[in-house]
Design an enzyme around this catalytic site. Structure first.
Site, PDB file in Angstrom:
ATOM      1  N   CYS A 124      27.546  37.525  58.322  1.00 44.16           N
ATOM      2  CA  CYS A 124      27.222  37.036  59.711  1.00 44.16           C
ATOM      3  C   CYS A 124      28.007  38.815  59.131  1.00 44.16           C
ATOM      4  O   CYS A 124      27.234  39.665  60.270  1.00 44.16           O
ATOM      5  CB  CYS A 124      29.201  36.581  59.886  1.00 44.16           C
ATOM      6  SG  CYS A 124      28.225  35.507  60.043  1.00 44.16           S
TER       7      CYS A 124
ATOM      8  N   ASP B 230      41.635  24.091  72.959  1.00 44.79           N
ATOM      9  CA  ASP B 230      41.385  22.541  73.060  1.00 44.79           C
ATOM     10  C   ASP B 230      41.100  22.631  72.129  1.00 44.79           C
ATOM     11  O   ASP B 230      40.680  20.519  72.282  1.00 44.79           O
ATOM     12  CB  ASP B 230      40.579  22.778  74.125  1.00 44.79           C
ATOM     13  CG  ASP B 230      39.803  21.425  75.398  1.00 44.79           C
ATOM     14  OD1 ASP B 230      40.320  20.388  74.811  1.00 44.79           O
ATOM     15  OD2 ASP B 230      38.852  21.430  75.097  1.00 44.79           O
TER      16      ASP B 230
ATOM     17  N   CYS C 223      25.026  41.208  59.900  1.00 45.50           N
ATOM     18  CA  CYS C 223      23.860  40.741  60.963  1.00 45.50           C
ATOM     19  C   CYS C 223      23.586  41.136  62.299  1.00 45.50           C
ATOM     20  O   CYS C 223      24.862  42.172  62.470  1.00 45.50           O
ATOM     21  CB  CYS C 223      24.068  39.309  61.861  1.00 45.50           C
ATOM     22  SG  CYS C 223      22.913  38.390  62.894  1.00 45.50           S
TER      23      CYS C 223
ATOM     24  N   SER D  22      31.356  17.836  84.927  1.00 43.81           N
ATOM     25  CA  SER D  22      29.689  17.710  84.293  1.00 43.81           C
ATOM     26  C   SER D  22      29.216  16.991  84.504  1.00 43.81           C
ATOM     27  O   SER D  22      28.890  15.720  85.585  1.00 43.81           O
ATOM     28  CB  SER D  22      31.060  16.465  83.319  1.00 43.81           C
ATOM     29  OG  SER D  22      32.119  17.641  82.983  1.00 43.81           O
TER      30      SER D  22
ATOM     31  N   ARG E  28      26.527   9.889  79.391  1.00 44.81           N
ATOM     32  CA  ARG E  28      27.583   9.849  80.219  1.00 44.81           C
ATOM     33  C   ARG E  28      27.980   8.369  81.248  1.00 44.81           C
ATOM     34  O   ARG E  28      27.536   8.569  81.926  1.00 44.81           O
ATOM     35  CB  ARG E  28      27.644  10.943  80.915  1.00 44.81           C
ATOM     36  CG  ARG E  28      27.977  11.967  80.337  1.00 44.81           C
ATOM     37  CD  ARG E  28      28.648  13.184  81.200  1.00 44.81           C
ATOM     38  NE  ARG E  28      29.786  13.753  81.903  1.00 44.81           N
ATOM     39  CZ  ARG E  28      30.847  13.675  80.999  1.00 44.81           C
ATOM     40  NH1 ARG E  28      30.461  13.845  79.854  1.00 44.81           N
ATOM     41  NH2 ARG E  28      31.447  13.641  82.119  1.00 44.81           N
TER      42      ARG E  28
ATOM     43  N   CYS F 274      36.082  32.980  75.023  1.00 46.72           N
ATOM     44  CA  CYS F 274      37.022  33.242  73.511  1.00 46.72           C
ATOM     45  C   CYS F 274      35.652  33.317  72.127  1.00 46.72           C
ATOM     46  O   CYS F 274      35.504  33.747  71.472  1.00 46.72           O
ATOM     47  CB  CYS F 274      37.715  32.219  73.481  1.00 46.72           C
ATOM     48  SG  CYS F 274      37.385  30.914  73.512  1.00 46.72           S
TER      49      CYS F 274
ATOM     50  N   TYR G  51      29.947  10.938  73.823  1.00 44.68           N
ATOM     51  CA  TYR G  51      29.768  12.468  72.510  1.00 44.68           C
ATOM     52  C   TYR G  51      31.461  13.047  73.006  1.00 44.68           C
ATOM     53  O   TYR G  51      31.155  13.986  72.246  1.00 44.68           O
ATOM     54  CB  TYR G  51      28.929  13.426  72.868  1.00 44.68           C
ATOM     55  CG  TYR G  51      28.893  14.104  74.280  1.00 44.68           C
ATOM     56  CD1 TYR G  51      29.802  14.373  74.691  1.00 44.68           C
ATOM     57  CD2 TYR G  51      27.611  13.380  74.929  1.00 44.68           C
ATOM     58  CE1 TYR G  51      30.189  14.598  76.524  1.00 44.68           C
ATOM     59  CE2 TYR G  51      27.522  13.725  76.507  1.00 44.68           C
ATOM     60  CZ  TYR G  51      28.536  14.828  77.321  1.00 44.68           C
ATOM     61  OH  TYR G  51      28.405  14.782  78.041  1.00 44.68           O
TER      62      TYR G  51
ATOM     63  N   CYS H 185      32.379  29.964  67.351  1.00 49.93           N
ATOM     64  CA  CYS H 185      33.332  29.150  67.610  1.00 49.93           C
ATOM     65  C   CYS H 185      34.242  28.888  65.767  1.00 49.93           C
ATOM     66  O   CYS H 185      33.082  28.654  65.243  1.00 49.93           O
ATOM     67  CB  CYS H 185      33.282  28.036  68.460  1.00 49.93           C
ATOM     68  SG  CYS H 185      34.784  26.916  68.612  1.00 49.93           S
TER      69      CYS H 185
END
Length: 452
Positions: free
Chosen positions: A355, A314, A358, A139, A151, A292, A37, A368
């Site tokens: 939104c 990122d 909401c 991870s 993984r 964030c 993934y 995000c």
């Protein structure tokens, strides 16, 4: 770590942020694993012919500019990610620590963090982390059969044993570490089991839960694709209205969070820190959250490639979100650029009306932007793919969050909620519905002892 990012940071007098978070990728997308993934594997295509190693002079430029950009604050976070950053070798990180000590101003301190798959860690790595108080994000997706589903190494073999060996060195030497756990098709229905494994078998006391959402332009009805991993396809960009079969659904994600919360709130408040719950509580209290994703705006969590290229985020390491290169333009100038400011403001300013109206917007803030690719019930675009899950979770935790927020306002311990739940559970019949909302009986759900 991956998501403990600067959020709500005020601007300085010059208009530049007083602080920001920068994930730096010294090996680019290169990794010794081939996790199915991992969208970032395809980012190698951005740099054809590269050695994928950050040069020594660029390392110094990066450290110097990062510290200069944080001159107003007492703490500077130096964060490494990949790919797999440990492929750089220990000497690279020893050098980074030395450079940080050289450039830190009087009264400043560096906080070193690294995100790793853990497979290359040994006692020497752990000793280095312990000596320099490096916070390690490891991870791990759950017990062996879950973790090894996606993984895997280059030969397709699961990485669980190597990860647990690496974790053993961290625990043996007392290294501070966070569990970074992705939520996907293989573990989405096993939230409580995964959490208890991390807490009990791994000894995790800080947990980050990261939903896997792989956007694609097209996919079969079951989400299957003609490639096994992102190494086999073109450059991954944030486009497309479909997801792969590996992706978690919105409903599964909400249920996963609720299942974990119902275990955590009964036993672990104040002892185990789950990032999503900390973030929710911050929003209920009215404080800027550390993540964030659930802040009103973003733009203060950027990514630096091994070449010095700086990207808006990122999750947006792609040509249209490249701000520039720190060899050519000062880092702070790029971070404070109009383009980056607009990137951050768009998180708030592009929310659909659904939104804006909401009841849990204050806690969610639309999630995000990378995941805003479905339509609202009335057909407006820009709704977050995880919306239904966010609504389910935030509405479910409203009462306990209000209780803990009030405790904080009174300067009392939020962990007192454990006693409240215990008192309520004492009155619950074994055949009563579980309050998690799963539809199962209490004795078969959160009233059961796992393993029985």
């Amino acid at each position: 770590m991956e998501s403990y990012r600067a959020a709500g940071t005020p601007l300085g007098a010059s208009g530049a942020p007083r602080a920001f978070h920068l994930l730096t990728k010294p090996t680019g997308a290169v990794c010794n694993l081939d996790c199915a993934y991992c969208f970032f594997l395809s980012k190698e295509m951005l740099y054809p012919g590269s050695r994928f190693r950050m040069a020594d002079d660029l390392l110094e430029t990066y450290i110097r500019q990062l510290i200069e950009a944080h001159s107003p604050v007492a703490e500077v976070t130096i964060a490494w990610q990949g790919g797999e950053p440990t492929l750089m070798g220990l000497d690279f990180f020893r050098r980074s620590v030395e450079l940080a000590e050289r450039y830190l101003r009087p009264g400043q301190r560096a906080v070193h963090t690294i995100q790793t798959n853990g497979t290359l860690l040994d006692r020497e790595w752990a000793a280095f982390f312990r000596e320099h108080d490096v916070l390690v994000g490891l991870s791990i997706d759950g017990p062996r059969e879950i973790h090894d589903t996606y993984r895997v190494n280059k030969g397709g073999k699961g990485s669980f044993d190597e990860v647990m060996r690496g974790l053993g060195f961290l625990r043996e030497l007392g290294v501070e570490w966070n569990a970074l756990t992705t939520i996907h098709a293989a573990n989405a229905e096993r939230g409580r089991e995964v959490y208890c494994f991390l807490r009990d078998e791994c000894g995790a006391r800080f947990v980050q839960l990261i939903p896997i959402i792989e956007r694609v332009a097209e996919a079969a009805e079951d989400g299957q694709l003609p490639w096994a991993s992102w190494r086999d396809r073109p450059l991954y960009v944030q486009e497309g209205e479909h997801v792969t079969g590996r992706s978690v659904t919105a409903e599964q994600y909400g249920r996963f969070l609720i299942d974990v919360f119902e275990e955590w709130v009964r036993r672990d408040v104040g002892a185990v820190y789950v990032q999503m719950f900390d973030v929710a509580l911050a929003n209920w209290v009215g404080e800027p959250p550390s993540l964030c994703i659930h802040s009103e705006t973003c733009g203060l969590a950027l990514a630096l490639e091994h070449t010095g290229d700086l990207y808006s985020c990122d999750h947006f390491v792609e040509p249209r979100f490249k701000l520039g290169n720190i060899r050519e333009t000062r880092m702070l100038e790029l971070v404070a650029s109009p383009e980056q400011r607009q990137f951050g403001l768009d998180k708030r300013d592009t929310l659909p009306r659904y939104c804006l109206e909401c009841d849990v917007r204050f806690a969610c803030h639309g999630g995000c932007p990378k995941d805003r690719f479905i339509s609202t019930p009335d057909g407006e675009s820009g709704l977050n793919y995880l919306c239904a899950g966010y609504q389910a979770f935030f509405r479910h935790v409203d009462r306990p969050m209000r209780f803990m927020a009030e405790q904080l306002r009174k300067d009392l311990a939020p962990a007192d909620i454990v006693r409240l739940y215990a008192a309520e559970d004492a009155l619950r019949g074994r055949n009563d519905p579980c309050p998690c909302g799963s539809g199962r009986k209490w004795k078969r759900c959160h009233g059961a002892v796992l393993g029985e």
